[in-house]
Design an enzyme around this catalytic site. Structure first.
Site, short mmCIF file in Angstrom:
data_model
loop_
_atom_site.label_atom_id
_atom_site.label_comp_id
_atom_site.label_asym_id
_atom_site.label_seq_id
_atom_site.Cartn_x
_atom_site.Cartn_y
_atom_site.Cartn_z
CG HIS A 54 -0.34 8.88 -1.58
ND1 HIS A 54 0.38 7.77 -1.21
CD2 HIS A 54 -0.54 8.77 -2.93
CE1 HIS A 54 0.60 7.00 -2.28
NE2 HIS A 54 0.06 7.60 -3.33
CD GLU A 56 -1.17 8.90 4.25
OE1 GLU A 56 -1.55 9.21 3.10
OE2 GLU A 56 -1.08 7.73 4.64
CB CYS A 84 2.25 4.17 0.87
SG CYS A 84 2.70 5.82 0.28
CB CYS A 87 2.50 8.67 3.23
SG CYS A 87 1.52 9.16 1.80
ZN LIG Z 1 0.99 7.30 0.65
#
Ligand SMILES: [Zn+2]
Length: 157
Positions: A54, A56, A84, A87
């Site tokens: 992801h 991040e 999310c 993250c």
């Molecule tokens: Zn994430």
């Protein structure tokens, strides 16, 4: 906590660019310390066959390399969308000082990126979760911790 819209613009631009260049999902992140960009990241899940890539997490990995550290105190993250749970955990493990976001979890869900099930999953007892978790060899479960506690050269984190 005061955010700088310029860094958020950069995070959103990265997200948009990632999509238009066909490099991955619609997410971008920028890590800032003392008003200076330390690292940037974009979603690389499909590009690198890495479900943890992801924006991040990608940015955190780069920032840690740049700073030569496993933690990022004093840093904040600007992310194009609310993090999310994975993250959020990564940002917490990295001991960052704050999160600025533009899009919401609802915006992401509208585009097919729904992480609400993870929050539901975490509330359920272990035996009732979607991915089965089964304890095995409980008598060995503390072995590595015992070795860790005795290790004189350990780096606590
Ligand atoms: Zn994430």
């Amino acid at each position: 906590m005061q955010g700088n819209p310029e860094f958020m613009r950069q995070a959103v631009d990265l997200a948009v660019e990632n999509v238009t260049l066909g490099r991955g999902g619609p997410f971008g992140a920028v890590i800032v310390r003392d008003g200076e960009v330390i690292a940037t990241g974009v979603n690389r899940v499909t590009a690198t066959n890495d479900p943890t890539a992801h924006a991040e997490v990608t940015a955190i990995r780069e920032a840690c390399q740049v700073l030569g550290d496993f933690a990022l105190p004093g840093c904040v993250i600007y992310t194009s969308c609310e993090p999310c749970p994975m993250c959020l955990a990564a940002i917490s493990w990295a001991r960052m000082d704050g999160i600025f976001y533009s899009g919401t979890a609802e915006d992401a869900a509208d585009a097919g990126f729904d992480d609400a099930f993870l929050y539901e999953e975490m509330k359920r007892p272990v035996g009732e979760r979607k991915v089965p978790e089964v304890r095995l060899l409980p008598e060995r479960g503390r072995e590595s911790f015992d070795v860790w506690r005795r290790l004189m050269t350990r780096v606590d984190y």
